[in-house]
Design a protein around this motif. Structure first.
Motif, PDB file in Angstrom:
ATOM      1  N   ILE A  20       0.840  -1.208   0.000  1.00 52.37           N
ATOM      2  CA  ILE A  20       0.000   0.000   0.000  1.00 52.37           C
ATOM      3  C   ILE A  20       0.869   1.251   0.000  1.00 52.37           C
ATOM      4  O   ILE A  20       0.556   2.247  -0.668  1.00 52.37           O
ATOM      5  CB  ILE A  20      -0.943   0.000   1.215  1.00 52.37           C
ATOM      6  CG1 ILE A  20      -1.920  -1.178   1.138  1.00 52.37           C
ATOM      7  CG2 ILE A  20      -1.719   1.322   1.297  1.00 52.37           C
ATOM      8  CD1 ILE A  20      -2.809  -1.176  -0.089  1.00 52.37           C
ATOM      9  N   SER A  21       1.991   1.195   0.724  1.00 47.12           N
ATOM     10  CA  SER A  21       2.910   2.322   0.756  1.00 47.12           C
ATOM     11  C   SER A  21       3.440   2.647  -0.641  1.00 47.12           C
ATOM     12  O   SER A  21       3.523   3.814  -1.034  1.00 47.12           O
ATOM     13  CB  SER A  21       4.077   2.012   1.700  1.00 47.12           C
ATOM     14  OG  SER A  21       5.040   3.033   1.675  1.00 47.12           O
ATOM     15  N   ILE A  22       3.796   1.616  -1.393  1.00 49.27           N
ATOM     16  CA  ILE A  22       4.286   1.820  -2.759  1.00 49.27           C
ATOM     17  C   ILE A  22       3.200   2.433  -3.630  1.00 49.27           C
ATOM     18  O   ILE A  22       3.459   3.350  -4.424  1.00 49.27           O
ATOM     19  CB  ILE A  22       4.767   0.481  -3.350  1.00 49.27           C
ATOM     20  CG1 ILE A  22       5.991  -0.026  -2.573  1.00 49.27           C
ATOM     21  CG2 ILE A  22       5.105   0.635  -4.830  1.00 49.27           C
ATOM     22  CD1 ILE A  22       6.423  -1.425  -2.949  1.00 49.27           C
ATOM     23  N   ILE A  23       1.962   1.952  -3.477  1.00 53.48           N
ATOM     24  CA  ILE A  23       0.843   2.491  -4.261  1.00 53.48           C
ATOM     25  C   ILE A  23       0.612   3.958  -3.921  1.00 53.48           C
ATOM     26  O   ILE A  23       0.418   4.802  -4.810  1.00 53.48           O
ATOM     27  CB  ILE A  23      -0.431   1.668  -4.006  1.00 53.48           C
ATOM     28  CG1 ILE A  23      -0.257   0.238  -4.533  1.00 53.48           C
ATOM     29  CG2 ILE A  23      -1.653   2.331  -4.661  1.00 53.48           C
ATOM     30  CD1 ILE A  23      -1.384  -0.703  -4.169  1.00 53.48           C
ATOM     31  N   LEU A  24       0.645   4.293  -2.626  1.00 55.45           N
ATOM     32  CA  LEU A  24       0.451   5.680  -2.208  1.00 55.45           C
ATOM     33  C   LEU A  24       1.570   6.583  -2.732  1.00 55.45           C
ATOM     34  O   LEU A  24       1.319   7.718  -3.159  1.00 55.45           O
ATOM     35  CB  LEU A  24       0.388   5.764  -0.680  1.00 55.45           C
ATOM     36  CG  LEU A  24      -0.876   5.195  -0.037  1.00 55.45           C
ATOM     37  CD1 LEU A  24      -0.706   5.098   1.481  1.00 55.45           C
ATOM     38  CD2 LEU A  24      -2.088   6.052  -0.372  1.00 55.45           C
ATOM     39  N   TYR A  32       1.331   9.746   3.599  1.00 55.70           N
ATOM     40  CA  TYR A  32       0.653   8.518   4.008  1.00 55.70           C
ATOM     41  C   TYR A  32       1.474   7.279   3.659  1.00 55.70           C
ATOM     42  O   TYR A  32       1.382   6.249   4.336  1.00 55.70           O
ATOM     43  CB  TYR A  32      -0.737   8.443   3.381  1.00 55.70           C
ATOM     44  CG  TYR A  32      -1.761   9.275   4.118  1.00 55.70           C
ATOM     45  CD1 TYR A  32      -2.273   8.845   5.339  1.00 55.70           C
ATOM     46  CD2 TYR A  32      -2.199  10.491   3.615  1.00 55.70           C
ATOM     47  CE1 TYR A  32      -3.202   9.603   6.035  1.00 55.70           C
ATOM     48  CE2 TYR A  32      -3.133  11.262   4.301  1.00 55.70           C
ATOM     49  CZ  TYR A  32      -3.628  10.814   5.513  1.00 55.70           C
ATOM     50  OH  TYR A  32      -4.541  11.573   6.205  1.00 55.70           O
ATOM     51  N   ALA A  33       2.275   7.369   2.601  1.00 59.28           N
ATOM     52  CA  ALA A  33       3.163   6.256   2.273  1.00 59.28           C
ATOM     53  C   ALA A  33       4.157   6.016   3.408  1.00 59.28           C
ATOM     54  O   ALA A  33       4.416   4.876   3.803  1.00 59.28           O
ATOM     55  CB  ALA A  33       3.903   6.550   0.967  1.00 59.28           C
ATOM     56  N   ILE A  71      10.255  -5.937   1.066  1.00 58.37           N
ATOM     57  CA  ILE A  71       9.266  -5.089   0.395  1.00 58.37           C
ATOM     58  C   ILE A  71       8.939  -3.865   1.245  1.00 58.37           C
ATOM     59  O   ILE A  71       9.015  -2.721   0.778  1.00 58.37           O
ATOM     60  CB  ILE A  71       7.975  -5.873   0.111  1.00 58.37           C
ATOM     61  CG1 ILE A  71       8.270  -7.088  -0.774  1.00 58.37           C
ATOM     62  CG2 ILE A  71       6.937  -4.963  -0.542  1.00 58.37           C
ATOM     63  CD1 ILE A  71       8.819  -6.749  -2.133  1.00 58.37           C
ATOM     64  N   SER A  72       8.582  -4.095   2.516  1.00 54.57           N
ATOM     65  CA  SER A  72       8.068  -3.018   3.365  1.00 54.57           C
ATOM     66  C   SER A  72       9.128  -2.019   3.786  1.00 54.57           C
ATOM     67  O   SER A  72       8.832  -0.819   3.928  1.00 54.57           O
ATOM     68  CB  SER A  72       7.403  -3.608   4.618  1.00 54.57           C
ATOM     69  OG  SER A  72       6.304  -4.414   4.259  1.00 54.57           O
ATOM     70  N   PHE A  73      10.364  -2.479   4.005  1.00 54.99           N
ATOM     71  CA  PHE A  73      11.400  -1.595   4.527  1.00 54.99           C
ATOM     72  C   PHE A  73      12.588  -1.437   3.582  1.00 54.99           C
ATOM     73  O   PHE A  73      13.538  -0.733   3.906  1.00 54.99           O
ATOM     74  CB  PHE A  73      11.877  -2.103   5.893  1.00 54.99           C
ATOM     75  CG  PHE A  73      10.746  -2.384   6.834  1.00 54.99           C
ATOM     76  CD1 PHE A  73       9.883  -1.377   7.209  1.00 54.99           C
ATOM     77  CD2 PHE A  73      10.518  -3.667   7.304  1.00 54.99           C
ATOM     78  CE1 PHE A  73       8.815  -1.635   8.059  1.00 54.99           C
ATOM     79  CE2 PHE A  73       9.456  -3.939   8.154  1.00 54.99           C
ATOM     80  CZ  PHE A  73       8.598  -2.916   8.534  1.00 54.99           C
ATOM     81  N   GLY A  74      12.521  -2.108   2.430  1.00 58.76           N
ATOM     82  CA  GLY A  74      13.550  -1.949   1.425  1.00 58.76           C
ATOM     83  C   GLY A  74      13.004  -1.257   0.185  1.00 58.76           C
ATOM     84  O   GLY A  74      13.350  -0.110  -0.110  1.00 58.76           O
ATOM     85  N   PRO A  77      10.382   2.174   1.091  1.00 57.50           N
ATOM     86  CA  PRO A  77      11.035   3.452   1.422  1.00 57.50           C
ATOM     87  C   PRO A  77      11.879   4.000   0.274  1.00 57.50           C
ATOM     88  O   PRO A  77      11.911   5.217   0.046  1.00 57.50           O
ATOM     89  CB  PRO A  77      11.914   3.098   2.627  1.00 57.50           C
ATOM     90  CG  PRO A  77      11.291   1.895   3.223  1.00 57.50           C
ATOM     91  CD  PRO A  77      10.751   1.129   2.062  1.00 57.50           C
ATOM     92  N   ALA A  78      12.569   3.105  -0.445  1.00 59.87           N
ATOM     93  CA  ALA A  78      13.384   3.564  -1.574  1.00 59.87           C
ATOM     94  C   ALA A  78      12.501   4.193  -2.649  1.00 59.87           C
ATOM     95  O   ALA A  78      12.853   5.231  -3.232  1.00 59.87           O
ATOM     96  CB  ALA A  78      14.180   2.389  -2.152  1.00 59.87           C
ATOM     97  N   PHE A  79      11.354   3.575  -2.912  1.00 63.58           N
ATOM     98  CA  PHE A  79      10.451   4.108  -3.924  1.00 63.58           C
ATOM     99  C   PHE A  79       9.833   5.426  -3.463  1.00 63.58           C
ATOM    100  O   PHE A  79       9.642   6.343  -4.269  1.00 63.58           O
ATOM    101  CB  PHE A  79       9.354   3.087  -4.232  1.00 63.58           C
ATOM    102  CG  PHE A  79       8.531   3.435  -5.436  1.00 63.58           C
ATOM    103  CD1 PHE A  79       9.064   3.369  -6.706  1.00 63.58           C
ATOM    104  CD2 PHE A  79       7.213   3.844  -5.293  1.00 63.58           C
ATOM    105  CE1 PHE A  79       8.313   3.695  -7.823  1.00 63.58           C
ATOM    106  CE2 PHE A  79       6.449   4.176  -6.399  1.00 63.58           C
ATOM    107  CZ  PHE A  79       7.000   4.101  -7.673  1.00 63.58           C
ATOM    108  N   ILE A  80       9.537   5.538  -2.173  1.00 61.00           N
ATOM    109  CA  ILE A  80       9.006   6.797  -1.636  1.00 61.00           C
ATOM    110  C   ILE A  80      10.008   7.925  -1.871  1.00 61.00           C
ATOM    111  O   ILE A  80       9.646   9.010  -2.338  1.00 61.00           O
ATOM    112  CB  ILE A  80       8.699   6.667  -0.129  1.00 61.00           C
ATOM    113  CG1 ILE A  80       7.557   5.687   0.112  1.00 61.00           C
ATOM    114  CG2 ILE A  80       8.330   8.026   0.468  1.00 61.00           C
ATOM    115  CD1 ILE A  80       7.352   5.342   1.576  1.00 61.00           C
TER     116      ILE A  80
END
Length: 237
Positions: A20-24, A32-33, A71-74, A77-80
């Motif tokens: 969801i973070s990547i989508i946001l 929100y990401a 996925i969640s912490f690699g 965050p990099a994509f954000i």
């Protein structure tokens, strides 16, 4: 049956929030990401504790946790950070964005095959590194542009380094405390929704302090004894 799947439900919840973070972030909603990453950190801190509490630790759970963390912490965050700032840097932005989850994957692979030093992590945990990076995104207008890729490279180095960090995951928590866990999660979600900009910034400082703590201790020990490779073992024996 529920005892065996409960820890994995927390792990899958962490993975879900990472996606969801990547989508946001893709929708340019970096605040929100970043919040999704922070809530994912909370779930990641609980899955192992619950597994130990219920005596349901397994290799399956360990591998699922590592895959979720990548996925969640690699990646997330990099994509954000890429969406927020690095997309303007061309090939440099691509390379640094890819470097961070790669370093995180190497860190997790080493963790899964190495017993390490009791009471310590070897290298900055990907959870902390991802939390620092995700929350740093909210300050990207404050830092000079070159500081952001340098920070990502430094965090990547800390993950694959031999610097020791205190392991707080195995600190004992009373069993009764787990009954209030759902309420804590609800409170965190409420605060994150009510204060989407301020909430991640509150988390940023303690994460940075933790990341720099290992560096400070490593430098201090090296200055104290330049020929000392690692005396953490004697400290915990």
């Amino acid at each position: 049956m529920i005892n065996r799947i409960l820890p994995s439900l927390f792990t899958v919840g962490n993975l879900f929030l990472g996606i969801i973070s990547i989508i946001l972030a893709f929708d340019n909603n970096v605040e929100y990401a970043a919040i999704m990453v922070i809530i994912g950190m909370l779930l990641d801190g609980l899955d192992g504790r619950i597994a130990r509490l219920l005596h349901t630790q397994s290799e399956f759970g360990k591998e699922l946790d590592s895959l979720s963390d990548v996925i969640s912490f690699g990646v997330a965050p990099a994509f954000i950070m890429y969406v927020a700032a690095l997309h303007e840097m061309g090939a440099l932005g691509w390379g640094v964005t890819a470097l961070f989850p790669i370093a995180g994957a190497l860190r997790l692979a080493r963790f899964n095959v190495s017993s390490g030093v009791p009471g310590y992590f070897t290298g900055l945990p990907i959870t902390a590194a991802g939390g620092v990076l995700a929350t740093m995104t909210l300050y990207h207008h404050v830092f000079p542009p070159i500081a952001l890729p340098l920070a990502m490279i430094f965090l990547s180095y800390l993950m694959v380094s031999n610097i020791k960090y205190p392991n707080f995951k195995k600190v004992g928590i009373p069993k009764t405390a787990y009954f209030v866990t759902p309420f804590i999660i609800l409170i965190v979600v409420y605060l994150a929704k009510k204060y989407p900009v301020q909430f991640p910034k509150v988390v940023f400082l303690p994460l940075v302090i933790y990341a720099l703590l290992g560096v400070h201790r490593a430098i201090f020990r090296k200055r104290k004894n330049p020929f000392l490779e690692d005396d953490y073992e004697s400290e915990v024996e």
